[in-house]
Design a protein around this motif. Structure first.
Motif, short mmCIF file in Angstrom:
data_model
loop_
_atom_site.label_atom_id
_atom_site.label_comp_id
_atom_site.label_asym_id
_atom_site.label_seq_id
_atom_site.Cartn_x
_atom_site.Cartn_y
_atom_site.Cartn_z
N LEU A 152 -50.64 -53.40 -7.35
CA LEU A 152 -51.62 -52.30 -8.47
C LEU A 152 -49.80 -50.93 -8.11
CD1 LEU A 152 -53.13 -50.97 -9.65
CD2 LEU A 152 -53.88 -50.53 -7.93
N LEU A 153 -49.43 -50.65 -6.69
CA LEU A 153 -48.29 -50.24 -6.66
C LEU A 153 -46.84 -50.78 -7.39
CD1 LEU A 153 -47.75 -47.82 -5.16
CD2 LEU A 153 -46.30 -48.52 -3.65
N GLY A 154 -47.08 -51.16 -8.23
CA GLY A 154 -45.67 -52.25 -8.66
C GLY A 154 -46.02 -51.53 -10.04
N THR A 155 -47.36 -51.59 -10.25
CA THR A 155 -48.36 -51.60 -11.58
C THR A 155 -47.47 -50.20 -11.98
OG1 THR A 155 -49.21 -52.95 -11.90
CG2 THR A 155 -50.16 -51.86 -13.50
N VAL A 156 -47.78 -49.81 -11.33
CA VAL A 156 -47.83 -47.86 -11.09
C VAL A 156 -46.32 -47.65 -11.24
CG1 VAL A 156 -48.35 -45.77 -10.20
CG2 VAL A 156 -50.30 -47.55 -10.03
N VAL A 157 -45.48 -48.37 -10.75
CA VAL A 157 -44.47 -47.29 -10.82
C VAL A 157 -43.46 -48.21 -11.80
CG1 VAL A 157 -42.33 -48.54 -9.45
CG2 VAL A 157 -44.61 -47.98 -8.17
N GLY A 158 -43.75 -49.54 -12.62
CA GLY A 158 -43.06 -50.28 -13.90
C GLY A 158 -44.25 -49.12 -14.86
N MET A 159 -45.33 -48.28 -15.19
CA MET A 159 -45.32 -48.16 -16.21
C MET A 159 -44.62 -46.34 -16.06
SD MET A 159 -47.14 -50.04 -17.51
CE MET A 159 -47.34 -48.78 -18.71
N ALA A 173 -35.27 -51.47 -22.26
CA ALA A 173 -36.11 -50.92 -21.14
C ALA A 173 -37.48 -50.39 -21.32
CB ALA A 173 -35.49 -48.75 -21.78
N LEU A 174 -38.17 -50.48 -22.45
CA LEU A 174 -39.66 -50.22 -22.78
C LEU A 174 -39.98 -51.54 -21.93
CD1 LEU A 174 -40.57 -48.40 -25.47
CD2 LEU A 174 -40.11 -47.38 -23.56
N ALA A 175 -39.39 -52.88 -21.82
CA ALA A 175 -39.93 -54.05 -22.22
C ALA A 175 -39.75 -54.20 -20.26
CB ALA A 175 -39.65 -54.99 -22.61
N GLY A 176 -38.70 -53.96 -20.24
CA GLY A 176 -38.23 -53.91 -18.40
C GLY A 176 -39.54 -53.40 -17.80
N GLY A 177 -39.66 -51.94 -17.90
CA GLY A 177 -40.64 -51.25 -16.55
C GLY A 177 -42.04 -52.48 -17.05
N ILE A 178 -42.38 -52.87 -18.25
CA ILE A 178 -44.18 -53.28 -18.62
C ILE A 178 -43.97 -55.04 -17.98
CG2 ILE A 178 -45.35 -54.33 -20.19
CD1 ILE A 178 -44.85 -52.69 -22.11
N SER A 179 -42.62 -55.71 -17.93
CA SER A 179 -42.19 -56.47 -16.69
C SER A 179 -42.28 -56.57 -15.93
CB SER A 179 -40.76 -57.61 -17.56
OG SER A 179 -40.73 -58.59 -17.01
N GLU A 180 -41.88 -55.28 -14.78
CA GLU A 180 -41.84 -54.94 -13.60
C GLU A 180 -43.36 -54.80 -13.34
OE1 GLU A 180 -40.65 -51.42 -10.38
OE2 GLU A 180 -39.40 -51.75 -11.54
N ALA A 181 -44.30 -54.00 -13.75
CA ALA A 181 -45.16 -54.20 -13.82
C ALA A 181 -46.23 -55.10 -14.25
CB ALA A 181 -46.26 -52.39 -14.56
N LEU A 182 -46.71 -55.93 -14.71
CA LEU A 182 -47.08 -57.72 -14.29
C LEU A 182 -46.65 -58.33 -13.55
CD1 LEU A 182 -47.12 -58.00 -18.30
CD2 LEU A 182 -48.42 -56.83 -16.55
N ILE A 183 -45.47 -58.13 -12.88
CA ILE A 183 -45.21 -58.91 -12.25
C ILE A 183 -45.79 -59.08 -11.11
CG2 ILE A 183 -43.21 -60.39 -11.16
CD1 ILE A 183 -41.68 -60.00 -13.88
N THR A 184 -44.95 -57.87 -10.57
CA THR A 184 -45.64 -57.24 -9.29
C THR A 184 -47.31 -57.48 -9.16
OG1 THR A 184 -46.22 -54.82 -10.30
CG2 THR A 184 -43.88 -55.66 -8.54
N THR A 185 -47.91 -56.89 -10.16
CA THR A 185 -49.38 -57.66 -10.26
C THR A 185 -50.29 -58.38 -10.36
OG1 THR A 185 -49.41 -55.51 -11.62
CG2 THR A 185 -51.72 -56.96 -11.26
N ALA A 186 -49.36 -59.56 -10.70
CA ALA A 186 -49.34 -60.70 -10.67
C ALA A 186 -48.66 -61.76 -9.56
CB ALA A 186 -48.89 -62.14 -11.48
N ALA A 187 -47.71 -60.64 -8.53
CA ALA A 187 -47.35 -61.91 -7.96
C ALA A 187 -47.97 -61.62 -6.23
CB ALA A 187 -46.06 -60.92 -7.78
N GLY A 188 -48.48 -59.88 -6.57
CA GLY A 188 -49.97 -59.86 -5.64
C GLY A 188 -51.10 -60.36 -5.18
N LEU A 189 -51.66 -60.87 -6.20
CA LEU A 189 -53.04 -60.93 -6.29
C LEU A 189 -52.53 -63.03 -5.95
CD1 LEU A 189 -54.23 -59.94 -10.46
CD2 LEU A 189 -55.05 -59.86 -7.62
#
Length: 207
Positions: free
Chosen positions: A122-129, A146-162
């Motif tokens: 979730l923290l990765g999601t927040v940082v990405g957003m 650049a926008l896609a990179g931030g969204i990708s970072e948010a989604l990847i960390t959320t999925a990895a955490g779960l």
């Protein structure tokens, strides 16, 4: 995999480290929490046979203590059997407390990983957003990469955490249930010894 870790940002390093620790704990606890190693099937019968034959001397009692967790509990009780039933039960309970503590080793760490991994995601999601909105503020919405990179970072960390948290939680519950079953078995074995030993002592002696 390396690309996903890189795309997920610095928080992915912590999440991956958590996954490595969780896997190590699961492997170690799977090996340690072996019922046959903790409570050998014929240990109590062998101890009782030696006890009836008067062969349970200090050396065999020491070997019994070192043989297994159940042996450690039985040896603690037998060492204090001559002090009476209550003292014997207290020594057994004290030894059992140490054994249970050893059985539960690292489970708190595994539970902590199960709890914090989604929060790290979730923290990765927040940082990405935050990164996405920072790019929008500085460059507008025209820089799609650049926008896609931030969204990708948010989604990847959320999925990895779960992906780390769900197996860790499942294994934590599994090991907790397994320990509960082992503890019940240890209690049954020690109660049999206490009852049999003191029942024999209370038998009326022939005139």
């Amino acid at each position: 995999m390396l690309e996903l870790i890189t795309a997920g940002g610095w928080l992915m390093i912590i999440i991956v480290a958590c996954s490595v620790v969780a896997i190590a704990i699961c492997v170690e606890r799977t090996y340690v929490l072996n019922r046959r190693r903790i409570a050998p099937p014929h240990l109590l019968a062998n101890v009782w046979k030696q006890l009836k034959a008067g062969e349970l001397d200090a050396a065999k009692l020491r070997n019994l203590r070192d043989s297994s967790p159940l042996g450690r509990i039985l040896a603690a009780g037998l060492s204090n059997a001559h002090h009476g039933r209550d003292v014997m039960k207290e020594s057994i309970e004290e030894a059992a407390g140490h054994v249970v503590h050893d059985l539960e080793r690292y489970l708190n760490t595994l539970g902590t990983i199960a709890a914090i991994a989604p929060l790290l995601g979730l923290l990765g999601t927040v940082v990405g957003m935050i990164r996405v909105f920072a790019e929008i503020m500085s460059q507008g919405t025209g820089n799609a990469s650049a926008l896609a990179g931030g969204i990708s970072e948010a989604l990847i960390t959320t999925a990895a955490g779960l992906c780390v948290a769900i197996p860790a939680l499942v294994m934590h519950r599994y090991f907790s249930g397994r320990i509960d079953g082992i503890v019940i078995e240890l209690e049954q074995q020690t109660i049999k010894l206490v009852d049999a030993l003191h029942a024999r002592e209370e038998e009326p002696k022939p005139a």
